[in-house]
Design a protein around this motif. Structure first.
Motif, PDB file in Angstrom:
ATOM      1  N   ALA A  60       0.837  -1.209   0.000  1.00 56.72           N
ATOM      2  CA  ALA A  60       0.000   0.000   0.000  1.00 56.72           C
ATOM      3  C   ALA A  60       0.867   1.252   0.000  1.00 56.72           C
ATOM      4  CB  ALA A  60      -0.917   0.007   1.222  1.00 56.72           C
ATOM      5  N   ASP A  61       0.385   2.276  -0.703  1.00 56.22           N
ATOM      6  CA  ASP A  61       1.122   3.543  -0.708  1.00 56.22           C
ATOM      7  C   ASP A  61       0.912   4.266   0.623  1.00 56.22           C
ATOM      8  OD1 ASP A  61      -1.434   4.587  -0.900  1.00 56.22           O
ATOM      9  OD2 ASP A  61      -1.117   5.568  -2.822  1.00 56.22           O
ATOM     10  N   ALA A  62       1.823   5.138   0.943  1.00 58.87           N
ATOM     11  CA  ALA A  62       1.795   5.834   2.231  1.00 58.87           C
ATOM     12  C   ALA A  62       0.508   6.613   2.437  1.00 58.87           C
ATOM     13  CB  ALA A  62       3.004   6.749   2.358  1.00 58.87           C
ATOM     14  N   ALA A  63      -0.007   7.223   1.371  1.00 60.12           N
ATOM     15  CA  ALA A  63      -1.199   8.063   1.498  1.00 60.12           C
ATOM     16  C   ALA A  63      -2.431   7.276   1.922  1.00 60.12           C
ATOM     17  CB  ALA A  63      -1.475   8.784   0.176  1.00 60.12           C
ATOM     18  N   GLY A  64      -2.552   6.053   1.460  1.00 62.44           N
ATOM     19  CA  GLY A  64      -3.740   5.274   1.778  1.00 62.44           C
ATOM     20  C   GLY A  64      -3.524   4.199   2.816  1.00 62.44           C
ATOM     21  N   PHE A  65      -2.304   4.117   3.353  1.00 63.12           N
ATOM     22  CA  PHE A  65      -1.972   3.001   4.241  1.00 63.12           C
ATOM     23  C   PHE A  65      -2.833   2.964   5.500  1.00 63.12           C
ATOM     24  CE2 PHE A  65       0.022   1.135   7.886  1.00 63.12           C
ATOM     25  CZ  PHE A  65       0.243  -0.149   7.431  1.00 63.12           C
ATOM     26  N   ASP A  66      -2.915   4.076   6.231  1.00 64.61           N
ATOM     27  CA  ASP A  66      -3.610   4.051   7.522  1.00 64.61           C
ATOM     28  C   ASP A  66      -5.057   3.592   7.370  1.00 64.61           C
ATOM     29  OD1 ASP A  66      -1.396   4.824   8.988  1.00 64.61           O
ATOM     30  OD2 ASP A  66      -1.880   6.952   8.879  1.00 64.61           O
ATOM     31  N   LYS A  67      -5.745   4.113   6.378  1.00 71.65           N
ATOM     32  CA  LYS A  67      -7.148   3.722   6.174  1.00 71.65           C
ATOM     33  C   LYS A  67      -7.242   2.249   5.807  1.00 71.65           C
ATOM     34  CE  LYS A  67     -11.506   5.060   4.142  1.00 71.65           C
ATOM     35  NZ  LYS A  67     -12.185   4.304   5.172  1.00 71.65           N
ATOM     36  N   MET A  68      -6.348   1.802   4.941  1.00 70.99           N
ATOM     37  CA  MET A  68      -6.367   0.392   4.545  1.00 70.99           C
ATOM     38  C   MET A  68      -6.121  -0.510   5.752  1.00 70.99           C
ATOM     39  SD  MET A  68      -4.026  -1.437   1.676  1.00 70.99           S
ATOM     40  CE  MET A  68      -4.329  -3.117   1.156  1.00 70.99           C
ATOM     41  N   TYR A  69      -5.145  -0.166   6.570  1.00 69.33           N
ATOM     42  CA  TYR A  69      -4.832  -0.969   7.754  1.00 69.33           C
ATOM     43  C   TYR A  69      -6.003  -0.987   8.729  1.00 69.33           C
ATOM     44  CZ  TYR A  69      -2.791  -2.350  12.236  1.00 69.33           C
ATOM     45  OH  TYR A  69      -2.558  -2.957  13.448  1.00 69.33           O
ATOM     46  N   VAL A  70      -6.537   0.175   9.038  1.00 70.00           N
ATOM     47  CA  VAL A  70      -7.609   0.255  10.029  1.00 70.00           C
ATOM     48  C   VAL A  70      -8.884  -0.430   9.522  1.00 70.00           C
ATOM     49  CG1 VAL A  70      -9.115   1.859  11.281  1.00 70.00           C
ATOM     50  CG2 VAL A  70      -6.657   2.268  11.191  1.00 70.00           C
ATOM     51  N   ASP A  71      -9.243  -0.202   8.270  1.00 71.25           N
ATOM     52  CA  ASP A  71     -10.416  -0.885   7.715  1.00 71.25           C
ATOM     53  C   ASP A  71     -10.225  -2.402   7.764  1.00 71.25           C
ATOM     54  OD1 ASP A  71     -11.707   1.517   7.197  1.00 71.25           O
ATOM     55  OD2 ASP A  71     -11.292   1.493   5.048  1.00 71.25           O
ATOM     56  N   GLY A  72      -9.020  -2.845   7.460  1.00 68.93           N
ATOM     57  CA  GLY A  72      -8.722  -4.273   7.521  1.00 68.93           C
ATOM     58  C   GLY A  72      -8.814  -4.823   8.930  1.00 68.93           C
ATOM     59  N   GLN A  73      -8.452  -3.999   9.909  1.00 67.50           N
ATOM     60  CA  GLN A  73      -8.537  -4.428  11.306  1.00 67.50           C
ATOM     61  C   GLN A  73      -9.987  -4.599  11.756  1.00 67.50           C
ATOM     62  OE1 GLN A  73      -5.803  -5.276  13.507  1.00 67.50           O
ATOM     63  NE2 GLN A  73      -5.214  -5.478  11.369  1.00 67.50           N
ATOM     64  N   VAL A  74     -10.849  -3.743  11.280  1.00 65.58           N
ATOM     65  CA  VAL A  74     -12.279  -3.881  11.607  1.00 65.58           C
ATOM     66  C   VAL A  74     -12.777  -5.231  11.096  1.00 65.58           C
ATOM     67  CG1 VAL A  74     -14.600  -2.969  11.213  1.00 65.58           C
ATOM     68  CG2 VAL A  74     -12.696  -1.384  11.625  1.00 65.58           C
ATOM     69  N   VAL A  75     -12.469  -5.527   9.837  1.00 67.78           N
ATOM     70  CA  VAL A  75     -12.926  -6.779   9.225  1.00 67.78           C
ATOM     71  C   VAL A  75     -12.286  -7.986   9.917  1.00 67.78           C
ATOM     72  CG1 VAL A  75     -12.921  -8.151   7.102  1.00 67.78           C
ATOM     73  CG2 VAL A  75     -13.407  -5.702   6.993  1.00 67.78           C
ATOM     74  N   ALA A  76     -10.972  -7.956  10.085  1.00 72.66           N
ATOM     75  CA  ALA A  76     -10.270  -9.100  10.667  1.00 72.66           C
ATOM     76  C   ALA A  76     -10.741  -9.399  12.086  1.00 72.66           C
ATOM     77  CB  ALA A  76      -8.761  -8.849  10.654  1.00 72.66           C
ATOM     78  N   HIS A  77     -10.984  -8.348  12.863  1.00 72.45           N
ATOM     79  CA  HIS A  77     -11.428  -8.576  14.239  1.00 72.45           C
ATOM     80  C   HIS A  77     -12.886  -9.030  14.301  1.00 72.45           C
ATOM     81  CE1 HIS A  77      -7.656  -6.595  15.471  1.00 72.45           C
ATOM     82  NE2 HIS A  77      -7.782  -7.426  16.481  1.00 72.45           N
ATOM     83  N   GLN A  78     -13.710  -8.617  13.345  1.00 74.88           N
ATOM     84  CA  GLN A  78     -15.077  -9.128  13.326  1.00 74.88           C
ATOM     85  C   GLN A  78     -15.075 -10.624  13.000  1.00 74.88           C
ATOM     86  OE1 GLN A  78     -18.157  -7.435  14.093  1.00 74.88           O
ATOM     87  NE2 GLN A  78     -18.574  -9.613  14.295  1.00 74.88           N
ATOM     88  N   VAL A  79     -14.261 -11.016  12.036  1.00 71.81           N
ATOM     89  CA  VAL A  79     -14.150 -12.436  11.678  1.00 71.81           C
ATOM     90  C   VAL A  79     -13.634 -13.229  12.887  1.00 71.81           C
ATOM     91  CG1 VAL A  79     -12.924 -14.098  10.206  1.00 71.81           C
ATOM     92  CG2 VAL A  79     -13.903 -12.028   9.209  1.00 71.81           C
ATOM     93  N   ALA A  80     -12.592 -12.708  13.557  1.00 68.63           N
ATOM     94  CA  ALA A  80     -12.033 -13.394  14.724  1.00 68.63           C
ATOM     95  C   ALA A  80     -13.046 -13.466  15.867  1.00 68.63           C
ATOM     96  CB  ALA A  80     -10.764 -12.682  15.194  1.00 68.63           C
ATOM     97  N   LEU A  81     -13.805 -12.407  16.058  1.00 73.55           N
ATOM     98  CA  LEU A  81     -14.823 -12.406  17.111  1.00 73.55           C
ATOM     99  C   LEU A  81     -15.883 -13.461  16.830  1.00 73.55           C
ATOM    100  CD1 LEU A  81     -16.036 -11.200  19.683  1.00 73.55           C
ATOM    101  CD2 LEU A  81     -17.119  -9.449  18.247  1.00 73.55           C
ATOM    102  N   ASN A  82     -16.337 -13.538  15.592  1.00 78.41           N
ATOM    103  CA  ASN A  82     -17.328 -14.555  15.233  1.00 78.41           C
ATOM    104  C   ASN A  82     -16.766 -15.961  15.477  1.00 78.41           C
ATOM    105  OD1 ASN A  82     -18.939 -12.442  14.421  1.00 78.41           O
ATOM    106  ND2 ASN A  82     -18.668 -12.799  12.246  1.00 78.41           N
ATOM    107  N   LEU A  83     -15.498 -16.160  15.135  1.00 74.15           N
ATOM    108  CA  LEU A  83     -14.850 -17.453  15.349  1.00 74.15           C
ATOM    109  C   LEU A  83     -14.813 -17.796  16.837  1.00 74.15           C
ATOM    110  CD1 LEU A  83     -13.116 -19.866  14.268  1.00 74.15           C
ATOM    111  CD2 LEU A  83     -11.128 -18.384  14.613  1.00 74.15           C
ATOM    112  N   MET A  84     -14.358 -16.843  17.664  1.00 69.41           N
ATOM    113  CA  MET A  84     -14.253 -17.094  19.109  1.00 69.41           C
ATOM    114  C   MET A  84     -15.611 -17.358  19.732  1.00 69.41           C
ATOM    115  SD  MET A  84     -11.090 -17.080  19.940  1.00 69.41           S
ATOM    116  CE  MET A  84      -9.672 -16.747  18.921  1.00 69.41           C
ATOM    117  N   GLN A  85     -16.587 -16.534  19.391  1.00 68.19           N
ATOM    118  CA  GLN A  85     -17.924 -16.704  19.976  1.00 68.19           C
ATOM    119  C   GLN A  85     -18.545 -18.031  19.549  1.00 68.19           C
ATOM    120  OE1 GLN A  85     -19.723 -13.011  18.672  1.00 68.19           O
ATOM    121  NE2 GLN A  85     -19.323 -12.033  20.651  1.00 68.19           N
ATOM    122  N   GLY A  86     -18.359 -18.383  18.279  1.00 65.82           N
ATOM    123  CA  GLY A  86     -18.920 -19.641  17.788  1.00 65.82           C
ATOM    124  C   GLY A  86     -18.317 -20.847  18.490  1.00 65.82           C
TER     125      GLY A  86
END
Length: 196
Positions: A134-160
């Motif tokens: 990722a380029d520097a200009a879009g990195f933070d948004k890409m990382y943070v958006d990815g963290q929202v998705v990754a943690h939702q998937v992980a939360l669903n896994l743990m709860q299940g």
């Protein structure tokens, strides 16, 4: 950019479901679809397989989730220029390193002979490679958006797994870990909302 992460996250969930050989509960699928329809597109996160109840499926998925979080956070610490993102990344390294150790302890306590994978699965490696590129200009948004998705998937896994897992020590691990993952998801979501 976040739309690509959502698509990638949906692919991960679909591949994980297929790889596990589990069939999604139609009622759970309908509920997820209804929830997604009620949310704006930016807030839609894919669901982890609803029926991950076998330790042989849960352990590699939980370990891969931790590995991905640690490696993505290391990238964020070097590429981000945002102090809040760097602080979050440092917290992710510490928390997911602890979670990895806790998972290994739960496996040992259970008497199981499973070994967590030593490398990321191809789908998570591809996500990590995209983050590194990722380029520097879009990195933070890409990382943070990815963290929202990754943690939702992980939360669903743990709860299940906490609800229906087959190994008591691993169920206890999932039960204890789910609130921590929820906290990470909420932190990432707050940062993502600020970046809109």
């Amino acid at each position: 950019m976040s739309r690509h992460l959502l698509i990638a996250g949906a692919c991960i969930a679909a591949l994980s479901l297929a790889a596990c050989g589990q069939k999604a509960d139609p009622a759970a699928t309908d509920t997820v679809a209804a929830d997604q329809a009620a949310m704006p597109a930016a807030d839609v996160a894919p669901a982890a397989p609803a029926a991950v109840t076998m330790a042989t499926d849960f352990v590699p998925m939980a370990a891969a989730s931790d590995m991905f979080e640690i490696e993505a956070a290391k990238v964020a610490q070097t590429k981000s220029t945002n102090a809040e993102v760097k602080k979050f990344a440092a917290e992710m390294i510490a928390a997911h390193t602890k979670s990895s150790a806790d998972l290994k302890k739960a496996i040992a306590d259970s008497g199981q002979t499973m070994t967590p994978p030593a490398a990321l699965p191809a789908d998570k490696q591809a996500m990590l490679d995209s983050l590194k590129a990722a380029d520097a200009a879009g990195f933070d948004k890409m990382y943070v958006d990815g963290q929202v998705v990754a943690h939702q998937v992980a939360l669903n896994l743990m709860q299940g797994y906490a609800d229906g897992g087959d190994v008591p020590a691993l169920k206890a691990f999932a039960t204890a870990t789910a609130p921590v993952v929820k906290g990470h998801h909420d932190m990432a979501k707050m940062m993502a909302d600020k970046m809109m």
